[in-house]
Design a protein around this motif. Structure first.
Motif, PDB file in Angstrom:
ATOM      1  N   LYS A  18      31.331  34.181  12.009  1.00  0.00           N
ATOM      2  CA  LYS A  18      30.071  34.817  11.569  1.00  0.00           C
ATOM      3  C   LYS A  18      29.459  35.636  12.701  1.00  0.00           C
ATOM      4  O   LYS A  18      29.678  35.345  13.878  1.00  0.00           O
ATOM      5  N   LYS A  19      28.627  36.592  12.294  1.00  0.00           N
ATOM      6  CA  LYS A  19      27.907  37.401  13.288  1.00  0.00           C
ATOM      7  C   LYS A  19      26.473  36.898  13.378  1.00  0.00           C
ATOM      8  O   LYS A  19      25.904  36.453  12.372  1.00  0.00           O
ATOM      9  N   THR A  20      25.910  37.002  14.577  1.00  0.00           N
ATOM     10  CA  THR A  20      24.532  36.523  14.762  1.00  0.00           C
ATOM     11  C   THR A  20      23.703  37.575  15.499  1.00  0.00           C
ATOM     12  O   THR A  20      24.245  38.404  16.234  1.00  0.00           O
ATOM     13  N   LEU A  21      22.396  37.493  15.284  1.00  0.00           N
ATOM     14  CA  LEU A  21      21.453  38.286  16.068  1.00  0.00           C
ATOM     15  C   LEU A  21      20.373  37.297  16.519  1.00  0.00           C
ATOM     16  O   LEU A  21      19.714  36.674  15.686  1.00  0.00           O
ATOM     17  N   VAL A  22      20.251  37.131  17.841  1.00  0.00           N
ATOM     18  CA  VAL A  22      19.379  36.071  18.355  1.00  0.00           C
ATOM     19  C   VAL A  22      18.233  36.666  19.176  1.00  0.00           C
ATOM     20  O   VAL A  22      18.456  37.508  20.050  1.00  0.00           O
ATOM     21  N   VAL A  23      17.026  36.208  18.877  1.00  0.00           N
ATOM     22  CA  VAL A  23      15.850  36.640  19.627  1.00  0.00           C
ATOM     23  C   VAL A  23      15.154  35.414  20.192  1.00  0.00           C
ATOM     24  O   VAL A  23      14.980  34.417  19.492  1.00  0.00           O
ATOM     25  N   GLN A  24      14.786  35.495  21.461  1.00  0.00           N
ATOM     26  CA  GLN A  24      14.000  34.422  22.074  1.00  0.00           C
ATOM     27  C   GLN A  24      12.848  35.069  22.835  1.00  0.00           C
ATOM     28  O   GLN A  24      13.059  35.953  23.665  1.00  0.00           O
ATOM     29  N   ASN A  25      11.642  34.622  22.520  1.00  0.00           N
ATOM     30  CA  ASN A  25      10.476  35.255  23.151  1.00  0.00           C
ATOM     31  C   ASN A  25      10.204  34.666  24.529  1.00  0.00           C
ATOM     32  O   ASN A  25      10.610  33.543  24.834  1.00  0.00           O
ATOM     33  N   ILE A  26       9.532  35.454  25.337  1.00  0.00           N
ATOM     34  CA  ILE A  26       9.069  34.981  26.646  1.00  0.00           C
ATOM     35  C   ILE A  26       7.542  34.943  26.556  1.00  0.00           C
ATOM     36  O   ILE A  26       6.895  35.990  26.426  1.00  0.00           O
ATOM     37  N   THR A  27       6.969  33.748  26.600  1.00  0.00           N
ATOM     38  CA  THR A  27       5.513  33.632  26.515  1.00  0.00           C
ATOM     39  C   THR A  27       4.929  33.802  27.919  1.00  0.00           C
ATOM     40  O   THR A  27       5.084  32.932  28.766  1.00  0.00           O
ATOM     41  N   ASP A  28       4.319  34.960  28.132  1.00  0.00           N
ATOM     42  CA  ASP A  28       3.723  35.191  29.453  1.00  0.00           C
ATOM     43  C   ASP A  28       2.224  35.460  29.335  1.00  0.00           C
ATOM     44  O   ASP A  28       1.604  35.910  30.288  1.00  0.00           O
ATOM     45  N   VAL A  29       1.666  35.146  28.191  1.00  0.00           N
ATOM     46  CA  VAL A  29       0.212  35.213  28.012  1.00  0.00           C
ATOM     47  C   VAL A  29      -0.139  34.424  26.752  1.00  0.00           C
ATOM     48  O   VAL A  29       0.682  34.309  25.834  1.00  0.00           O
ATOM     49  N   GLY A  30      -1.334  33.829  26.736  1.00  0.00           N
ATOM     50  CA  GLY A  30      -1.858  33.270  25.487  1.00  0.00           C
ATOM     51  C   GLY A  30      -1.607  31.797  25.252  1.00  0.00           C
ATOM     52  O   GLY A  30      -2.152  31.229  24.327  1.00  0.00           O
ATOM     53  N   HIS A  31      -0.769  31.146  26.088  1.00  0.00           N
ATOM     54  CA  HIS A  31      -0.520  29.717  25.882  1.00  0.00           C
ATOM     55  C   HIS A  31      -1.544  28.949  26.714  1.00  0.00           C
ATOM     56  O   HIS A  31      -1.512  28.980  27.938  1.00  0.00           O
ATOM     57  N   GLU A  64       4.212  42.432  26.494  1.00  0.00           N
ATOM     58  CA  GLU A  64       4.661  43.787  26.169  1.00  0.00           C
ATOM     59  C   GLU A  64       4.738  44.019  24.652  1.00  0.00           C
ATOM     60  O   GLU A  64       5.287  45.018  24.207  1.00  0.00           O
ATOM     61  N   SER A  65       4.230  43.054  23.899  1.00  0.00           N
ATOM     62  CA  SER A  65       4.297  43.181  22.442  1.00  0.00           C
ATOM     63  C   SER A  65       2.899  43.161  21.841  1.00  0.00           C
ATOM     64  O   SER A  65       2.707  42.758  20.684  1.00  0.00           O
ATOM     65  N   ILE A  66       1.922  43.577  22.636  1.00  0.00           N
ATOM     66  CA  ILE A  66       0.527  43.484  22.196  1.00  0.00           C
ATOM     67  C   ILE A  66       0.277  44.400  20.988  1.00  0.00           C
ATOM     68  O   ILE A  66      -0.384  44.001  20.026  1.00  0.00           O
ATOM     69  N   ASP A  67       0.829  45.624  21.024  1.00  0.00           N
ATOM     70  CA  ASP A  67       0.612  46.549  19.892  1.00  0.00           C
ATOM     71  C   ASP A  67       1.185  45.979  18.590  1.00  0.00           C
ATOM     72  O   ASP A  67       0.602  46.141  17.519  1.00  0.00           O
ATOM     73  N   LEU A  68       2.324  45.338  18.745  1.00  0.00           N
ATOM     74  CA  LEU A  68       2.971  44.696  17.603  1.00  0.00           C
ATOM     75  C   LEU A  68       2.033  43.636  17.012  1.00  0.00           C
ATOM     76  O   LEU A  68       1.886  43.521  15.791  1.00  0.00           O
ATOM     77  N   MET A  69       1.383  42.897  17.895  1.00  0.00           N
ATOM     78  CA  MET A  69       0.466  41.844  17.432  1.00  0.00           C
ATOM     79  C   MET A  69      -0.784  42.454  16.796  1.00  0.00           C
ATOM     80  O   MET A  69      -1.263  41.954  15.776  1.00  0.00           O
ATOM     81  N   PHE A  70      -1.281  43.556  17.397  1.00  0.00           N
ATOM     82  CA  PHE A  70      -2.448  44.248  16.789  1.00  0.00           C
ATOM     83  C   PHE A  70      -2.135  44.588  15.329  1.00  0.00           C
ATOM     84  O   PHE A  70      -2.925  44.334  14.423  1.00  0.00           O
ATOM     85  N   ALA A  71      -0.950  45.199  15.132  1.00  0.00           N
ATOM     86  CA  ALA A  71      -0.585  45.657  13.782  1.00  0.00           C
ATOM     87  C   ALA A  71      -0.487  44.466  12.833  1.00  0.00           C
ATOM     88  O   ALA A  71      -0.955  44.525  11.687  1.00  0.00           O
TER      89      ALA A  71
END
Ligand code: AMP
Ligand code: ZN
Length: 465
Positions: free
Chosen positions: A60-73, A125-132
């Protein structure tokens, strides 16, 4: 064969499949980079790697994303961001702290042979994404701006809240501490902050449509998972403590955006204990990969121990079991190197007898990652009367699944004159108590493949295995 895994939400096993394409999309909650990941965190990160390896072996093929929490926790008392608190204690900026520990996190993953994710988006670096995402929730009537200019998710607007953890809104009593202190600014006690207004903070804040502030912890995972996995998560992975409130809130934030279930399956790994106790600073039993390296133990011995326990059971680890695993690993590597395997580097080993054992092992993985059974099958085969070349063939064949570097060549080369000189300089630096220099030399030697152990008898070195 198919991979079947326990789904926390439906409380049953489900075959891992892709909803939208032939690629299985996987999201794993990543580290909060204000300190080194301890080996408990790494047990959870390894879970994603084991799933991915099993899926790849099945073609099978996979696409894996793991976030880096560098603000907000936030810290446990919800007073301060963990990054800012750590920055203060280390007298450097939160950003420097974050980048430093992020780099160390990747090094730890490499030590455990955990294959990297396809994307590691950073919260900062994903703040705009969160705004939307937040704006969309406001537009849909799931979020509102509170009296304190903080944007809250309206828990009551999401009727199936509690489906993952069982913590329904009826069960959540006011005063239950699972989000910021209720100061009267929100409409309902179980509502949580999506955007936290913070006019007085001057680090790690952004100007938003709702004023200066920073994102709540849960929103990043909704925004990033939907963005990087194109609107659907086939499998969502995290430690058991994230079931509530983190994943419950994430589900509430994501489902209204996709108008359905944004995640097909929720997989949770149980916690690691060390010498019988929960790993914590106060208990003084936090173990890091660097502690293993200092003791001359192969970090893959840790991976070996994790494989001997089912991800869904709490696991108790000790130095004794890591040391035993280190020794078994060395023996298996010698066995793998001692004879000419009949089929190198292939899970589809050619020999019938070996192929049957490999199939049994793969089917144990497919059975909700029954890695203890897989390890037992391997141990029995290694102890059996199977010819050595077939044992070697087996160890090569299962390597893509186990990731224990069983096929790693045993290095017996002589140290270069540069290495010998650096070792001598480090010995002298330690004798002169120049620990900055001795640490720098240790780092340089590490880059050259040398691990150093300091003990009462002085410095000892070995090739990294
Ligand atoms: P953190 O960096 O604290 O956000 O945690 C990263 C991941 O490690 C999360 O998925 C947690 O659920 C998980 N985790 C935290 N403590 C442990 C533990 N003792 N054993 C296993 N996983 C853990
Ligand atoms: Zn998350």
């Amino acid at each position: 064969m198919e991979l079947s895994l326990y789904d926390t939400q439906s409380r049953s096993e489900k075959i891992v499949t892709s909803k939208n394409s032939e690629v299985i999309t996987i999201y794993c909650c990543g580290p909060t980079v204000y300190r080194d990941a301890h080996i408990g965190n790494l047990r959870t990160f390894l879970l994603t790697d084991l799933v991915v390896r099993a899926l790849h072996v099945l073609g099978k093929k996979t696409l894996v994303v793991q976030n880096i929490t560098d603000v907000g926790h936030m810290t446990d008392d919800f007073e301060e961001d963990k990054l800012l608190a750590q920055g203060k204690s280390e007298s450097r900026s939160a950003r420097d702290v974050a980048r430093d520990y992020e780099g160390r996190f990747h090094r730890d993953l490499a030590h455990l042979n955990i294959s990297p994710a396809d994307h590691y988006p950073r919260a900062s670096e994903s703040i705009d994404l969160m705004f939307a995402h937040i704006q969309r929730l406001i537009d849909l009537g799931h979020a509102y701006v509170g009296a304190d200019n903080t944007v809250y998710f309206s828990a009551k607007s999401f009727p199936t809240y509690g489906a993952i953890s069982g913590n329904t809104l009826e069960k959540l009593k006011p005063g239950h501490r699972y989000d910021y202190v209720d100061d009267g600014a929100k409409q309902f006690h179980a509502d949580w902050a999506l955007w936290k207004s913070s006019p007085n903070r001057n680090e790690m804040v952004w100007n938003s449509p709702w004023g200066t502030g920073f994102p709540g912890w849960h929103i990043e995972c909704s925004a990033m998972s939907l963005k990087f996995l194109e609107g659907h998560v086939d499998l969502h992975i995290g430690g058991i403590d994230l079931r509530f409130p983190h994943h419950e809130n994430e589900r509430a934030q994501s489902n209204p955006i996709v108008n359905g279930e944004a995640v097909s399956q929720w997989l949770h790994g149980e916690h690691l204990l060390f010498e019988g106790r929960k790993m914590s600073k106060s208990a003084g039993n936090v173990v890091l990969v660097s502690h293993l390296l200092d003791k001359g133990l192969d970090p893959l011995a840790l991976r070996f121990c994790f494989l001997e326990n089912r991800y869904r059971s709490q696991m108790d680890l000790s130095w004794e079991s890591i040391t035993a695993a280190h020794q078994t690993l060395a023996k298996w590597r010698l066995l793998a190197a001692s004879t000419q395997p009949t089929a190198r580097d292939s899970i589809q080993a050619v020999n019938q007898e070996v192929r049957e054992i490999v199939n049994e092992i793969v089917s144990a993985f497919c059975d909700d990652l029954d890695t203890p059974r897989a390890m037992q099958i391997l141990r029995s085969a290694v102890k059996s009367s199977l010819a050595d070349n077939l044992k070697s063939s087996l160890l090569h064949a299962i390597e893509p699944l186990f990731g224990l570097a069983l096929t790693r060549a045993i290095d017996v080369k002589e140290p270069s004159s540069e290495i010998l000189q650096l070792l001598e300089e480090r010995r002298a630096a330690r004798a002169a108590k120049d620990f900055n220099l001795s640490d720098a030399l240790r780092k340089r030697l590490d880059e050259l493949g040398i691990t150093i152990h300091d003990g009462p008898e002085g410095q000892r070195w070995e090739w990294k295995i």
